[in-house]
Design a protein around this motif. Structure first.
Motif, PDB file in Angstrom:
ATOM      1  N   TRP A 189     -16.800 -29.453 -31.593  1.00  0.00           N
ATOM      2  CA  TRP A 189     -16.873 -28.610 -32.783  1.00  0.00           C
ATOM      3  C   TRP A 189     -17.921 -27.520 -32.574  1.00  0.00           C
ATOM      4  O   TRP A 189     -19.068 -27.813 -32.217  1.00  0.00           O
ATOM      5  N   VAL A 190     -17.515 -26.270 -32.784  1.00  0.00           N
ATOM      6  CA  VAL A 190     -18.449 -25.143 -32.738  1.00  0.00           C
ATOM      7  C   VAL A 190     -19.273 -25.179 -34.017  1.00  0.00           C
ATOM      8  O   VAL A 190     -18.785 -24.845 -35.099  1.00  0.00           O
ATOM      9  N   GLY A 191     -20.511 -25.630 -33.905  1.00  0.00           N
ATOM     10  CA  GLY A 191     -21.345 -25.853 -35.078  1.00  0.00           C
ATOM     11  C   GLY A 191     -22.277 -24.699 -35.384  1.00  0.00           C
ATOM     12  O   GLY A 191     -22.183 -23.609 -34.804  1.00  0.00           O
ATOM     13  N   GLY A 192     -23.206 -24.952 -36.291  1.00  0.00           N
ATOM     14  CA  GLY A 192     -24.184 -23.951 -36.676  1.00  0.00           C
ATOM     15  C   GLY A 192     -25.586 -24.424 -36.358  1.00  0.00           C
ATOM     16  O   GLY A 192     -25.810 -25.594 -36.023  1.00  0.00           O
ATOM     17  N   ALA A 193     -26.557 -23.513 -36.490  1.00  0.00           N
ATOM     18  CA  ALA A 193     -27.951 -23.829 -36.172  1.00  0.00           C
ATOM     19  C   ALA A 193     -28.776 -24.196 -37.391  1.00  0.00           C
ATOM     20  O   ALA A 193     -29.866 -24.744 -37.268  1.00  0.00           O
ATOM     21  N   ASP A 232     -37.696 -17.680 -44.867  1.00  0.00           N
ATOM     22  CA  ASP A 232     -37.243 -16.422 -44.267  1.00  0.00           C
ATOM     23  C   ASP A 232     -35.863 -16.552 -43.620  1.00  0.00           C
ATOM     24  O   ASP A 232     -35.424 -15.645 -42.898  1.00  0.00           O
ATOM     25  N   PHE A 233     -35.147 -17.652 -43.896  1.00  0.00           N
ATOM     26  CA  PHE A 233     -33.789 -17.769 -43.354  1.00  0.00           C
ATOM     27  C   PHE A 233     -32.924 -16.678 -43.978  1.00  0.00           C
ATOM     28  O   PHE A 233     -32.927 -16.502 -45.190  1.00  0.00           O
ATOM     29  N   PRO A 234     -32.177 -15.902 -43.171  1.00  0.00           N
ATOM     30  CA  PRO A 234     -31.410 -14.762 -43.702  1.00  0.00           C
ATOM     31  C   PRO A 234     -30.418 -15.178 -44.788  1.00  0.00           C
ATOM     32  O   PRO A 234     -29.587 -16.071 -44.575  1.00  0.00           O
ATOM     33  N   ALA A 235     -30.509 -14.538 -45.930  1.00  0.00           N
ATOM     34  CA  ALA A 235     -29.672 -14.904 -47.068  1.00  0.00           C
ATOM     35  C   ALA A 235     -28.185 -14.753 -46.767  1.00  0.00           C
ATOM     36  O   ALA A 235     -27.363 -15.533 -47.256  1.00  0.00           O
TER      37      ALA A 235
END
Length: 210
Positions: A100-104, A120-123
């Motif tokens: 599965w191509v996941g996210g970080a 500060d994680f990009p909205a």
């Protein structure tokens, strides 16, 4: 090996499909519109939310790589729903392995603190990151015979070059000596196909970064 890539017309999925083919595997592209697939390989129509169409499209496939995103359709809920649909469909097809191509976003930057939870994680990426975190929960809590591997890229994945070098981690965010977490999409694809070939991390999440 006969490898299917679900979402092979997307940015990451297309790069992974090219890597699969370049490595000498038989590529099957699973897409909603086969006319949009441009590589010289078989393309089959498939819907990640339709177990019946998936079962038909996966005939003869040995391993599935799924690259699912809801940004284009504006339906981020489809990510976790697709994970459930795949875990339902695969045992009926003979396909025993799923990458599965996941996210970080769900990677930890400190014990109990995820990248997504940082102020500060990009909205603009929050909905996508939440959706991938929900998909990871689906896998981790599933009672399934499928050998799945959730492959998280670095915090920054970008179009670059295939250097052939990367590091593997687990649930913690990998960073370099300068504190950056980066990987080119080409090297991420290499890591994904390396895992497809080696099968060293079943039923767990791994991270990929320089």
């Amino acid at each position: 090996m006969k490898i299917a890539v679900l979402g092979a017309t997307g940015w990451i999925g297309g790069t992974v499909a090219a890597e699969v083919q370049q490595r000498g595997h038989e590529l099957i592209a699973l897409v909603r519109d086969p006319a949009k697939f441009t590589l010289d390989a078989e393309a089959r129509r498939a819907d990640s939310l339709d177990p019946a169409s998936l079962a038909q499209a996966l005939e003869g496939v040995e391993l599935l790589i799924a690259s699912i995103g809801g940004r284009a359709s504006g339906r981020h809920d489809m990510v976790a729903e697709s994970a459930r649909a795949l875990l339902e469909a695969l045992p009926r097809t003979g396909v025993k392995r799923l990458l599965w191509v996941g996210g970080a976003g769900s990677l930890e930057v400190a014990p109990g603190t995820t990248l997504l939870s940082l102020p500060d994680f990009p909205a603009e990426y929050k909905d996508e990151a939440l959706a991938q975190g929900q998909a990871l929960d689906v896998f981790c809590h599933a009672d399934t015979p499928v050998d799945w591997t959730f492959v998280s890229p670095a915090a920054e994945i970008f179009p670059g070059e295939r250097s052939g070098h990367y590091r593997l981690g687990g649930d913690q965010l990998l960073t370099d000596a300068e504190g950056h977490s980066r990987i080119s999409v080409q090297d991420y694809a290499k890591a994904l196909v390396d895992e497809a070939e080696a099968g060293q991390h079943p039923r767990r999440r791994i991270g990929v970064a320089y």
